[in-house]
Design a protein around this motif. Structure first.
Motif, mmCIF file in Angstrom:
data_model
loop_
_atom_site.group_PDB
_atom_site.id
_atom_site.type_symbol
_atom_site.label_atom_id
_atom_site.label_comp_id
_atom_site.label_asym_id
_atom_site.label_seq_id
_atom_site.Cartn_x
_atom_site.Cartn_y
_atom_site.Cartn_z
ATOM 1 N N UNK A 18 12.216 9.417 -1.264
ATOM 2 C CA UNK A 18 11.455 10.091 -0.202
ATOM 3 C C UNK A 18 10.030 10.401 -0.651
ATOM 4 N N UNK A 19 9.848 10.702 -1.941
ATOM 5 C CA UNK A 19 8.497 10.927 -2.469
ATOM 6 C C UNK A 19 7.643 9.678 -2.318
ATOM 7 N N UNK A 20 8.234 8.528 -2.626
ATOM 8 C CA UNK A 20 7.507 7.259 -2.491
ATOM 9 C C UNK A 20 7.202 6.988 -1.024
ATOM 10 N N UNK A 21 8.161 7.261 -0.161
ATOM 11 C CA UNK A 21 7.978 6.983 1.266
ATOM 12 C C UNK A 21 6.881 7.836 1.893
ATOM 13 N N UNK A 22 6.772 9.111 1.480
ATOM 14 C CA UNK A 22 5.717 9.941 2.071
ATOM 15 C C UNK A 22 4.348 9.458 1.601
ATOM 16 N N UNK A 23 4.264 8.960 0.366
ATOM 17 C CA UNK A 23 2.996 8.376 -0.102
ATOM 18 C C UNK A 23 2.609 7.192 0.769
ATOM 19 N N UNK A 58 2.680 16.320 3.927
ATOM 20 C CA UNK A 58 1.352 15.767 3.642
ATOM 21 C C UNK A 58 0.895 14.807 4.732
ATOM 22 N N UNK A 59 1.781 13.939 5.190
ATOM 23 C CA UNK A 59 1.382 12.970 6.217
ATOM 24 C C UNK A 59 1.067 13.677 7.545
ATOM 25 N N UNK A 60 1.808 14.739 7.865
ATOM 26 C CA UNK A 60 1.498 15.515 9.069
ATOM 27 C C UNK A 60 0.090 16.089 8.974
ATOM 28 N N UNK A 61 -0.224 16.703 7.837
ATOM 29 C CA UNK A 61 -1.536 17.335 7.659
ATOM 30 C C UNK A 61 -2.647 16.295 7.703
ATOM 31 N N UNK A 62 -2.458 15.177 7.007
ATOM 32 C CA UNK A 62 -3.482 14.123 6.980
ATOM 33 C C UNK A 62 -3.739 13.569 8.382
ATOM 34 N N UNK A 63 -2.667 13.340 9.123
ATOM 35 C CA UNK A 63 -2.828 12.810 10.478
ATOM 36 C C UNK A 63 -3.534 13.817 11.370
ATOM 37 N N UNK A 64 -3.120 15.084 11.287
ATOM 38 C CA UNK A 64 -3.710 16.115 12.147
ATOM 39 C C UNK A 64 -5.198 16.285 11.846
ATOM 40 N N UNK A 65 -5.547 16.392 10.561
ATOM 41 C CA UNK A 65 -6.961 16.607 10.221
ATOM 42 C C UNK A 65 -7.803 15.394 10.586
ATOM 43 N N UNK A 66 -7.294 14.190 10.334
ATOM 44 C CA UNK A 66 -8.077 12.985 10.641
ATOM 45 C C UNK A 66 -8.340 12.834 12.134
ATOM 46 N N UNK A 67 -7.445 13.399 12.970
ATOM 47 C CA UNK A 67 -7.614 13.308 14.421
ATOM 48 C C UNK A 67 -8.391 14.487 15.022
ATOM 49 N N UNK A 90 3.513 6.693 3.919
ATOM 50 C CA UNK A 90 3.119 7.153 5.252
ATOM 51 C C UNK A 90 1.672 7.639 5.243
ATOM 52 N N UNK A 91 1.268 8.279 4.153
ATOM 53 C CA UNK A 91 -0.141 8.670 4.015
ATOM 54 C C UNK A 91 -1.011 7.424 3.933
ATOM 55 N N UNK A 92 -0.530 6.394 3.243
ATOM 56 C CA UNK A 92 -1.259 5.122 3.177
ATOM 57 C C UNK A 92 -1.449 4.499 4.546
ATOM 58 N N UNK A 93 -0.453 4.612 5.415
ATOM 59 C CA UNK A 93 -0.574 4.076 6.771
ATOM 60 C C UNK A 93 -1.653 4.799 7.566
ATOM 61 N N UNK A 94 -1.770 6.110 7.346
ATOM 62 C CA UNK A 94 -2.842 6.869 8.014
ATOM 63 C C UNK A 94 -4.197 6.400 7.513
ATOM 64 N N UNK A 95 -4.294 6.180 6.191
ATOM 65 C CA UNK A 95 -5.553 5.673 5.617
ATOM 66 C C UNK A 95 -5.901 4.312 6.210
ATOM 67 N N UNK A 96 -4.897 3.472 6.375
ATOM 68 C CA UNK A 96 -5.117 2.135 6.950
ATOM 69 C C UNK A 96 -5.745 2.235 8.340
ATOM 70 N N UNK A 97 -5.220 3.138 9.164
ATOM 71 C CA UNK A 97 -5.771 3.326 10.513
ATOM 72 C C UNK A 97 -7.224 3.804 10.451
ATOM 73 N N UNK A 98 -7.505 4.696 9.502
ATOM 74 C CA UNK A 98 -8.875 5.212 9.370
ATOM 75 C C UNK A 98 -9.827 4.134 8.849
ATOM 76 N N UNK A 99 -9.352 3.259 7.970
ATOM 77 C CA UNK A 99 -10.174 2.133 7.518
ATOM 78 C C UNK A 99 -10.502 1.206 8.686
ATOM 79 N N UNK A 100 -9.518 0.982 9.560
ATOM 80 C CA UNK A 100 -9.725 0.115 10.720
ATOM 81 C C UNK A 100 -10.734 0.712 11.694
ATOM 82 N N UNK A 101 -10.871 2.049 11.682
ATOM 83 C CA UNK A 101 -11.865 2.725 12.530
ATOM 84 C C UNK A 101 -13.191 2.930 11.805
ATOM 85 N N UNK A 102 -13.262 2.400 10.569
ATOM 86 C CA UNK A 102 -14.474 2.524 9.736
ATOM 87 C C UNK A 102 -14.869 3.973 9.483
ATOM 88 N N UNK A 103 -13.885 4.835 9.328
ATOM 89 C CA UNK A 103 -14.154 6.235 9.021
ATOM 90 C C UNK A 103 -14.266 6.429 7.512
#
Length: 332
Positions: free
Chosen positions: A231-236, A189-198, A238-251
């Motif tokens: 590991x389920x909690x950790x992947x959630x 999930x984190x791979x997909x979220x990062x790839x699509x957001x970029x 990692x997705x949160x970290x991607x969201x954090x970066x997108x919030x910082x970019x005001x996306x």
């Protein structure tokens, strides 16, 4: 070469890996247009190599290759190795026990030819039972087929968490150094979220390319494994970290990504964390609280602000949840 197909393998059933390979090569596509890269993630026996070598000898395939890890890196590590080796303009993947649908390679190659400037192309998929009978098709047919930016795509379309439902331009993956998390049980999930957001450009194509087999021995079957639950909690997160970066970019898409974080974290709480011992529940929630600062979900906010109280509550209702689960399994 247009397409590289990566297959992570680990001690596969011979019938499974042969079926997977046959689903590719039975489509009679020109071998110069694609390659198949099998990455053995340090299987304890030589069964994977023997099955793949035997298939290759019978077919004499110049575009089928086998590589073996010296140490186990799990599925994410195998895919990363494949990405580094890949020669195709686009990269796709498939799991060893799944199979390509008839006509799917032609559809993928046609889309690559039409949309070669895109960063990502998302396809549909189907699911099948343990006997490979297709039981569901086209989960995302309501999606629009317009070319969009990654952020616009997240805002307007459903996305699948299955990394093999996409093909990714190799230059795009390497430019942004996008890779799978290694040595974890959940890395998609984190791979997909990062790839699509970029992604600058992405498109949905309504063709079911892969049938995913629903079996009882998949990594996604969590059960009572404490390592898998953590590991389920950790992947959630990692997705949160991607969201954090997108919030910082005001996306605007940051709101969508944080909702995926919320869904995954709460799902782990409801379905899995209560299975742990009380000590492990306290340790997990206190060491890995949700990213509540960016969430509008009140449950996520409560857990993040009151992890100890949440842990105590879960320990109190643990017997009730256990009983409810047994009743559910009995009458399912």
């Amino acid at each position: 070469m247009e397409l590289s197909i990566i297959i992570p393998v680990y001690e596969p059933e011979q019938d499974d890996i042969i079926r997977c390979l046959e689903s590719i090569y039975s489509q009679n596509i020109d071998n110069s247009l694609f390659e198949v890269i099998c990455i053995d993630d340090c299987s304890p026996t030589q069964s994977a190599k023997q099955a793949i070598d035997s298939y290759n000898q019978n077919k004499n395939l110049p575009n089928l290759s086998y590589y073996r890890h010296k140490e186990n890196k799990r599925q994410g590590g195998a895919r990363n190795t494949g990405i580094k080796i890949a020669k195709g303009k686009f990269i796709g993947c498939i799991d060893q026990d799944d199979f390509f649908m008839p006509g799917s390679l032609s559809a993928i190659l046609k889309s690559i030819n039409l949309w070669e400037s895109l960063d990502i192309i998302m396809f549909d998929h189907s699911s099948s039972d343990n006997k490979c009978n297709v039981i569901n098709k086209n989960f995302y047919s309501s999606n629009t087929q317009d070319v969009k930016s990654g952020n616009s795509f997240l805002l307007s379309n459903e996305i699948t968490w299955m990394p093999w439902a996409y093909v990714y331009k190799k230059e795009f993956i390497k430019e942004y150094n996008i890779s799978f998390e290694e040595n974890v049980r959940f890395e998609d999930v984190d791979f997909i979220m990062k790839a699509i957001s970029l992604a600058s450009t992405i498109k949905y194509e309504p063709f079911s390319i892969i049938s995913h087999r629903e079996t009882s021995v998949q990594t996604s079957q969590v059960g009572n494994s404490s390592d898998k639950i953590i590991d389920l909690v950790k992947i959630a997160l990692r997705v949160g970290e991607i969201a954090k970066l997108e919030f910082q970019k005001n996306n605007n898409a940051a709101e969508i990504i944080i909702k995926h974080h919320d869904l995954m974290y709460l799902s782990a709480i409801k379905r899995n964390i209560w299975r742990l011992s009380c000590r492990s529940i306290f340790t997990t929630i206190n060491n890995y609280p949700p990213m509540y600062e960016y969430s509008s979900n009140q449950k996520i906010k409560f857990i993040g602000i009151h992890p100890k109280l949440t842990s105590a509550f879960l320990c109190c209702i643990k017997p009730l949840l256990k009983t409810s689960y047994r009743i559910y399994k009995k009458f399912k």
